[in-house]
Design an enzyme around this catalytic site. Structure first.
Site, PDB file in Angstrom:
ATOM      1  N   TYR A 168      -1.811  -3.112 -11.062  1.00  0.00           N
ATOM      2  CA  TYR A 168      -1.890  -2.806  -9.623  1.00  0.00           C
ATOM      3  C   TYR A 168      -1.041  -3.789  -8.804  1.00  0.00           C
ATOM      4  O   TYR A 168      -0.322  -3.384  -7.889  1.00  0.00           O
ATOM      5  CB  TYR A 168      -3.363  -2.845  -9.171  1.00  0.00           C
ATOM      6  CG  TYR A 168      -3.547  -2.695  -7.684  1.00  0.00           C
ATOM      7  CD1 TYR A 168      -3.476  -1.443  -7.075  1.00  0.00           C
ATOM      8  CD2 TYR A 168      -3.785  -3.799  -6.872  1.00  0.00           C
ATOM      9  CE1 TYR A 168      -3.633  -1.304  -5.700  1.00  0.00           C
ATOM     10  CE2 TYR A 168      -3.952  -3.672  -5.498  1.00  0.00           C
ATOM     11  CZ  TYR A 168      -3.873  -2.422  -4.917  1.00  0.00           C
ATOM     12  OH  TYR A 168      -4.025  -2.296  -3.552  1.00  0.00           O
ATOM     13  N   SER A 209       0.801  -1.245   0.000  1.00  0.00           N
ATOM     14  CA  SER A 209       0.000   0.000   0.000  1.00  0.00           C
ATOM     15  C   SER A 209       0.825   1.283   0.000  1.00  0.00           C
ATOM     16  O   SER A 209       0.278   2.347  -0.274  1.00  0.00           O
ATOM     17  CB  SER A 209      -0.943   0.022   1.185  1.00  0.00           C
ATOM     18  OG  SER A 209      -2.093  -0.719   0.880  1.00  0.00           O
ATOM     19  N   VAL A 257       1.033  -3.837   3.742  1.00  0.00           N
ATOM     20  CA  VAL A 257       0.893  -5.141   4.409  1.00  0.00           C
ATOM     21  C   VAL A 257       2.152  -6.012   4.345  1.00  0.00           C
ATOM     22  O   VAL A 257       2.203  -7.068   4.951  1.00  0.00           O
ATOM     23  CB  VAL A 257      -0.314  -5.973   3.906  1.00  0.00           C
ATOM     24  CG1 VAL A 257      -1.625  -5.436   4.432  1.00  0.00           C
ATOM     25  CG2 VAL A 257      -0.318  -6.118   2.404  1.00  0.00           C
ATOM     26  N   TYR A 299      -4.519   3.400   7.354  1.00  0.00           N
ATOM     27  CA  TYR A 299      -5.846   2.783   7.233  1.00  0.00           C
ATOM     28  C   TYR A 299      -6.772   3.318   8.337  1.00  0.00           C
ATOM     29  O   TYR A 299      -6.696   4.483   8.684  1.00  0.00           O
ATOM     30  CB  TYR A 299      -5.788   1.246   7.285  1.00  0.00           C
ATOM     31  CG  TYR A 299      -4.623   0.603   6.607  1.00  0.00           C
ATOM     32  CD1 TYR A 299      -4.349   0.850   5.255  1.00  0.00           C
ATOM     33  CD2 TYR A 299      -3.791  -0.270   7.287  1.00  0.00           C
ATOM     34  CE1 TYR A 299      -3.288   0.232   4.619  1.00  0.00           C
ATOM     35  CE2 TYR A 299      -2.732  -0.897   6.657  1.00  0.00           C
ATOM     36  CZ  TYR A 299      -2.475  -0.643   5.334  1.00  0.00           C
ATOM     37  OH  TYR A 299      -1.441  -1.252   4.722  1.00  0.00           O
ATOM     38  N   LYS A 313       0.623   3.416  -3.002  1.00  0.00           N
ATOM     39  CA  LYS A 313      -0.534   4.294  -3.255  1.00  0.00           C
ATOM     40  C   LYS A 313      -0.144   5.765  -3.210  1.00  0.00           C
ATOM     41  O   LYS A 313      -0.720   6.595  -3.907  1.00  0.00           O
ATOM     42  CB  LYS A 313      -1.645   4.004  -2.232  1.00  0.00           C
ATOM     43  CG  LYS A 313      -2.249   2.604  -2.402  1.00  0.00           C
ATOM     44  CD  LYS A 313      -3.137   2.203  -1.229  1.00  0.00           C
ATOM     45  CE  LYS A 313      -3.765   0.832  -1.479  1.00  0.00           C
ATOM     46  NZ  LYS A 313      -4.384   0.247  -0.301  1.00  0.00           N
TER      47      LYS A 313
HETATM   48  N1  GLN Z   1      -1.531  -5.269  -2.462  1.00  0.00           N
HETATM   49  C1  GLN Z   1      -2.267  -5.152  -1.244  1.00  0.00           C
HETATM   50  C2  GLN Z   1      -3.757  -5.299  -1.487  1.00  0.00           C
HETATM   51  O1  GLN Z   1      -4.279  -4.753  -2.404  1.00  0.00           O
HETATM   52  C3  GLN Z   1      -1.974  -3.863  -0.583  1.00  0.00           C
HETATM   53  C4  GLN Z   1      -2.769  -3.658   0.683  1.00  0.00           C
HETATM   54  C5  GLN Z   1      -2.021  -3.027   1.784  1.00  0.00           C
HETATM   55  O2  GLN Z   1      -0.800  -2.945   1.819  1.00  0.00           O
HETATM   56  N2  GLN Z   1      -2.770  -2.621   2.768  1.00  0.00           N
HETATM   57  O3  GLN Z   1      -4.439  -5.966  -0.766  1.00  0.00           O
END
Ligand code: GLN
Length: 309
Positions: free
Chosen positions: A193, A65, A263, A245, A68
């Site tokens: 993605y 994430s 994550v 988050y 992003k």
């Molecule tokens: N690639 C992960 C997903 O889309 C990224 C999520 C994350 O790091 N919170 O679930």
């Protein structure tokens, strides 16, 4: 530029390292389940010859994430604020990062912000380039420039592992396609993605990115503007309001710096007036944040008075 090991950082790592036992590595992306849960490393950039570290900072991990923040910066640089925010909102959700529920109830029907999966998929759909290869190489080139590390690429195995299991993200994308938020082929978008999430770097690289953002988008080493001032301002604001988050509120109180987690266990931190932080600790808490990484940031923020508030 290498990072210097410091005893102080090592002591702080030792103080919080037992938290790694309380967390779990992510397994919903099978390849991430192979990480060593006991790992904890940190790098901090504070000035041209001031990079400090502790733990195994050369160990690589995938952005997940954290990507992003970088895709949002690139989309804003290419398409501009007005266009990007027609597709994605600016409000925190209070829901888990992969939640689908607000997509149905938000009016207009667009994801609430670019730091949740739905919003990130909408942003990835805006990346500049004709083909996925071109879009990915623009993104990787941007990250190479930010870090100064031209070896950065993505981990094919992690990308494939996520692509094969990303049915929740696929459903978010199909929902948004039906509602006109995204265009094109959903599986093509998922392929891009999952590669973006699998871009691989180390704490030292992450700290350098945080440092450039802390310096308002200008690379302090070269003087080059890599991210325009307003884009750096917008992405850091999202890091404060939505970066951790649905733990962003508590994090703002206990740490109080712009940060973004993934994550894989990575955390990118950017402290105004010149400090970039990169942390890697793959054992996660129940919200998907590095459990010991957050404790380390809490300690750091307290000892070094880092909170912006
Ligand atoms: N690639 C992960 C997903 O889309 C990224 C999520 C994350 O790091 N919170 O679930």
């Amino acid at each position: 530029m290498g990072c210097q090991k410091t005893e102080q950082l090592q002591k702080w790592i030792e103080k919080v390292s037992s938290y790694t036992e309380k967390g779990k590595v992510a397994t919903y992306i099978p390849a991430l389940g192979e990480a060593d849960p006991n790992t904890l490393a940190i790098a901090i950039y504070e000035g041209p010859n001031q990079c400090f570290s502790a733990g195994n900072v050369s160990e690589t991990f995938t952005l997940q994430s954290i990507s992003k923040v970088l895709t949002l910066a690139l989309a804003l640089m290419d398409k501009g604020e007005d266009f990007v925010f027609q597709k994605v909102g600016m409000e925190p959700t209070g829901d888990p990062f992969n939640s689908i529920s607000k997509l149905e109830t938000s009016v207009p029907s667009k994801p609430l912000n670019p730091m949740i999966n739905a919003g990130a998929l909408a942003v990835t759909n805006l990346l500049p380039g004709q083909t996925n290869d071109e879009k990915l190489s623009r993104l990787i080139g941007f990250i190479q420039k930010l870090t100064g590390n031209h070896d950065i690429t993505y981990n094919e195995r992690v990308a494939q592992s996520e692509f094969e299991t990303a049915d929740l993200n696929r459903s978010l994308a199909y929902f948004m396609k039906q509602h006109g938020v995204i265009e094109g082929d959903v599986n093509e978008l998922l392929a891009l993605y999952t590669k973006q999430c699998a871009i691989e770097l180390n704490c030292h690289d992450l700290a350098k990115i945080g440092w450039v953002l802390a310096n308002k988008g200008i690379d302090p080493l070269s003087g080059e503007i890599i991210v325009p001032f307003d884009v750096a301002r917008i992405v850091k604001t999202f890091m404060v309001t939505c970066g951790m988050y649905n733990a962003s509120g508590e994090f703002a109180i206990k740490v109080g710096i712009p940060a973004k987690s993934g994550v894989s266990g990575g955390i990118l931190g950017s402290v105004p007036h010149g400090m970039g932080i990169g942390i890697y600790g793959p054992a996660l808490d129940e919200k998907g944040n590095s459990i010991a990484g957050i404790k380390l940031l809490e300690l750091l923020a307290k000892e070094m008075k880092l909170s912006i508030f």
